[in-house]
Design a protein around this motif. Structure first.
Motif, short mmCIF file in Angstrom:
data_model
loop_
_atom_site.label_atom_id
_atom_site.label_comp_id
_atom_site.label_asym_id
_atom_site.label_seq_id
_atom_site.Cartn_x
_atom_site.Cartn_y
_atom_site.Cartn_z
N ARG A 131 13.81 53.18 48.84
CA ARG A 131 13.13 51.89 48.90
C ARG A 131 11.68 52.09 48.19
O ARG A 131 11.13 50.81 47.88
CB ARG A 131 12.90 51.23 50.17
N ALA A 132 11.37 53.03 47.76
CA ALA A 132 9.80 53.46 47.24
C ALA A 132 10.03 52.88 45.77
O ALA A 132 11.15 52.90 44.90
CB ALA A 132 9.65 54.76 47.15
N ALA A 133 8.99 52.35 45.18
CA ALA A 133 9.02 51.96 43.62
C ALA A 133 9.13 53.24 42.89
O ALA A 133 8.63 54.23 43.10
CB ALA A 133 7.54 51.31 43.61
N ARG A 134 9.90 53.08 41.85
CA ARG A 134 10.09 54.05 40.77
C ARG A 134 8.80 54.29 39.95
O ARG A 134 7.94 53.19 39.64
CB ARG A 134 11.07 53.73 39.87
N ASN A 135 8.73 55.23 39.17
CA ASN A 135 7.43 55.50 38.45
C ASN A 135 7.31 54.52 37.42
O ASN A 135 6.28 54.08 36.90
CB ASN A 135 7.70 57.02 37.80
N SER A 136 8.56 53.79 36.70
CA SER A 136 8.39 52.81 35.63
C SER A 136 7.93 51.72 36.06
O SER A 136 7.00 51.15 35.39
CB SER A 136 10.00 52.60 35.16
N THR A 137 8.09 51.23 37.56
CA THR A 137 7.60 50.16 37.98
C THR A 137 6.13 50.21 38.26
O THR A 137 5.24 49.29 38.21
CB THR A 137 8.15 49.69 39.46
N LEU A 138 5.57 51.61 38.70
CA LEU A 138 4.39 51.94 39.08
C LEU A 138 3.47 51.76 37.93
O LEU A 138 2.14 51.55 37.96
CB LEU A 138 4.20 53.13 39.82
N ALA A 139 3.92 52.20 36.81
CA ALA A 139 3.28 52.30 35.48
C ALA A 139 2.94 50.79 34.66
O ALA A 139 2.27 50.83 33.91
CB ALA A 139 4.10 53.26 34.41
N LYS A 140 3.85 50.05 35.17
CA LYS A 140 3.67 48.51 34.43
C LYS A 140 2.08 48.17 35.09
O LYS A 140 1.87 48.23 36.16
CB LYS A 140 4.68 47.66 35.08
#
Length: 117
Positions: free
Chosen positions: A100-109
């Motif tokens: 369920r953790a946010a992916r790196n691509s989501t965190l970078a936005k």
């Protein structure tokens, strides 16, 4: 009384993997019938005369079933390789938290609030 000796040959998983589906199903039938005969013989002769052979027979059945299931799952992996949504048992297990953790691509936005400021 004459006891029948079933010499259980240990099946090798590597050899089983080289066989096709129909051969594996026949191996499974043979292994299960041998196991059934050994169980009947154990009860009729009353005792632990062939415990080691029973153990080998059980494990042979397990080996064949394992190889069959591995082949089935490998075929499913190939079939669903490019699908957006895969069956649950083909997805990475990890832990619930990691899934369920946010992916790196989501965190970078960049968020809308960060863009405005």
């Amino acid at each position: 009384e004459k006891t029948t000796q079933y010499i259980m040959v240990k099946l090798r998983a590597a050899d089983l993997r080289e066989q096709d589906d129909s051969d594996l199903q026949s191996q499974l039938r043979e292994a299960k019938s041998a196991l059934a005969k050994l169980r009947v013989e154990q009860h009729t002769n009353g005792g632990a005369s062939q415990l080691s052979e029973l153990k080998h027979a059980r494990r042979n059945v397990a080996r064949v079933l394992t190889v069959i299931n591995q082949k089935r799952k490998a075929a499913l992996r190939v079939k669903h390789a490019n699908d957006k949504y895969k069956p649950l048992d083909l997805r990475p297990k990890m832990t619930r938290r990691l899934r369920r953790a946010a992916r790196n691509s989501t965190l970078a936005k960049e968020t809308r609030r960060a863009r405005i400021q």
